[in-house]
Write a protein that holds these residues in place. Structure first.
Motif, PDB file in Angstrom:
ATOM      1  N   ASP A   2     -15.905  10.464-129.709  1.00 23.74           N
ATOM      2  CA  ASP A   2     -14.444  10.592-129.683  1.00 23.74           C
ATOM      3  C   ASP A   2     -13.917  11.209-130.969  1.00 23.74           C
ATOM      4  OD1 ASP A   2     -14.285   9.527-127.156  1.00 23.74           O
ATOM      5  OD2 ASP A   2     -13.766   7.504-127.836  1.00 23.74           O
ATOM      6  N   THR A   3     -14.422  10.757-132.107  1.00 23.54           N
ATOM      7  CA  THR A   3     -13.960  11.289-133.386  1.00 23.54           C
ATOM      8  C   THR A   3     -14.226  12.784-133.479  1.00 23.54           C
ATOM      9  OG1 THR A   3     -14.347   9.163-134.449  1.00 23.54           O
ATOM     10  CG2 THR A   3     -14.164  11.075-135.892  1.00 23.54           C
ATOM     11  N   ALA A   4     -15.415  13.214-133.065  1.00 24.09           N
ATOM     12  CA  ALA A   4     -15.745  14.637-133.094  1.00 24.09           C
ATOM     13  C   ALA A   4     -14.840  15.423-132.150  1.00 24.09           C
ATOM     14  CB  ALA A   4     -17.211  14.841-132.730  1.00 24.09           C
ATOM     15  N   CYS A   5     -14.634  14.902-130.946  1.00 24.03           N
ATOM     16  CA  CYS A   5     -13.816  15.608-129.956  1.00 24.03           C
ATOM     17  C   CYS A   5     -12.355  15.719-130.377  1.00 24.03           C
ATOM     18  CB  CYS A   5     -13.912  14.913-128.601  1.00 24.03           C
ATOM     19  SG  CYS A   5     -15.522  15.074-127.806  1.00 24.03           S
ATOM     20  N   ASN A  33     -25.490  14.174-124.050  1.00 18.92           N
ATOM     21  CA  ASN A  33     -25.100  13.525-122.800  1.00 18.92           C
ATOM     22  C   ASN A  33     -23.633  13.095-122.851  1.00 18.92           C
ATOM     23  OD1 ASN A  33     -25.578  12.489-120.198  1.00 18.92           O
ATOM     24  ND2 ASN A  33     -25.963  10.457-121.050  1.00 18.92           N
ATOM     25  N   GLU A  34     -23.226  12.506-123.977  1.00 13.07           N
ATOM     26  CA  GLU A  34     -21.835  12.064-124.127  1.00 13.07           C
ATOM     27  C   GLU A  34     -20.872  13.248-124.134  1.00 13.07           C
ATOM     28  OE1 GLU A  34     -20.614   8.867-124.048  1.00 13.07           O
ATOM     29  OE2 GLU A  34     -22.695   8.482-123.439  1.00 13.07           O
ATOM     30  N   ALA A  38     -17.739  13.958-121.623  1.00 16.46           N
ATOM     31  CA  ALA A  38     -16.388  14.038-122.190  1.00 16.46           C
ATOM     32  C   ALA A  38     -15.522  15.067-121.484  1.00 16.46           C
ATOM     33  CB  ALA A  38     -16.462  14.335-123.683  1.00 16.46           C
ATOM     34  N   GLY A  39     -16.138  15.981-120.766  1.00 20.15           N
ATOM     35  CA  GLY A  39     -15.356  16.999-120.064  1.00 20.15           C
ATOM     36  C   GLY A  39     -14.912  18.103-121.001  1.00 20.15           C
ATOM     37  N   VAL A  41     -13.297  19.576-124.004  1.00 17.01           N
ATOM     38  CA  VAL A  41     -12.900  19.129-125.338  1.00 17.01           C
ATOM     39  C   VAL A  41     -12.818  20.305-126.295  1.00 17.01           C
ATOM     40  CG1 VAL A  41     -13.887  16.814-125.075  1.00 17.01           C
ATOM     41  CG2 VAL A  41     -15.252  18.623-126.078  1.00 17.01           C
ATOM     42  N   ARG A  42     -12.055  20.100-127.339  1.00 14.59           N
ATOM     43  CA  ARG A  42     -11.915  21.093-128.392  1.00 14.59           C
ATOM     44  C   ARG A  42     -13.263  21.285-129.081  1.00 14.59           C
ATOM     45  NH1 ARG A  42      -7.453  19.303-132.567  1.00 14.59           N
ATOM     46  NH2 ARG A  42      -6.688  18.694-130.565  1.00 14.59           N
ATOM     47  N   HIS A  43     -13.621  22.480-129.449  1.00 13.08           N
ATOM     48  CA  HIS A  43     -14.833  22.813-130.210  1.00 13.08           C
ATOM     49  C   HIS A  43     -16.136  22.515-129.452  1.00 13.08           C
ATOM     50  CE1 HIS A  43     -11.826  22.911-133.314  1.00 13.08           C
ATOM     51  NE2 HIS A  43     -11.761  21.601-133.404  1.00 13.08           N
ATOM     52  N   ALA A  44     -16.085  22.429-128.127  1.00 11.95           N
ATOM     53  CA  ALA A  44     -17.277  22.054-127.348  1.00 11.95           C
ATOM     54  C   ALA A  44     -18.437  23.015-127.579  1.00 11.95           C
ATOM     55  CB  ALA A  44     -16.941  21.974-125.865  1.00 11.95           C
ATOM     56  N   ALA A  45     -18.181  24.313-127.648  1.00 10.82           N
ATOM     57  CA  ALA A  45     -19.272  25.287-127.800  1.00 10.82           C
ATOM     58  C   ALA A  45     -20.005  25.093-129.128  1.00 10.82           C
ATOM     59  CB  ALA A  45     -18.733  26.717-127.684  1.00 10.82           C
TER      60      ALA A  45
END
Length: 166
Positions: A2-5, A33-34, A38-39, A41-45
């Motif tokens: 969560d903090t990273a997302c 996996n998490e 998370a679906g 999210v910002r910065h996913a790549a």
């Protein structure tokens, strides 16, 4: 996760992911996996990319950044967190190993602030001495130097490669 997302900075998001694995609280696979769960999210790549690097052995952002820096210096991809046995039979990790053109194995250590503590510093010196006695040169870089003096790191890696080119 969560903090990273929720982080507004991609660098901060990646640092959070590195910290969790470095502290052995979880694995890169668990975080991957998490992140999938998370679906959107910002910065996913960039987070997926950094998790691949963490899974490949990079434990800190500076260690991970060493790979592309070394490629710019003409070195191959590093073997990260390589295991070596010391003369007392203990297994010790080194941050990265590179095969130089003449067959010599270069060891590179990326040192964060914890390496300045007396016990860590003493242990690092002893480990480096043993590596050099066994025939491998060692280059050490401060983690901050990898980030702020990248060209200097490239230059030193490039000169080491040249010194070991037949």
């Amino acid at each position: 996760m969560d903090t990273a997302c929720w982080s507004t900075s991609p660098r901060r998001a990646c640092a959070v992911l590195c910290a969790g694995v470095q502290q052995q609280l979880l694995t890169a696979g668990h975080l991957e996996n998490e992140l999938r769960k998370a679906g959107r999210v910002r910065h996913a790549a960039i987070m997926r990319a950094i998790l691949g690097d963490i899974g490949g052995g990079g434990h800190t952002l500076a260690e991970i950044e060493l790979g592309p820096i070394a490629l710019r210096a003409g070195l191959p991809r590093p073997r990260r967190q390589a295991l070596r046995r010391d003369p007392h039979g203990r297994w010790r990790y080194v941050d990265a190993e590179f095969d130089l053109p003449d067959g010599v194995v270069l060891v590179v250590e990326v040192d964060g602030a914890v390496h300045l503590q007396p016990r860590s510093y003493w242990d690092d010196l002893d480990r480096q001495n043993e590596i050099v006695i066994d025939g491998s040169p060692v280059l050490r870089f401060a983690s901050l130097g990898v980030r702020l003096a990248e060209q200097r790191v490239v230059d030193q890696l490039r000169r080491m490669r040249r010194a070991h080119t037949p």
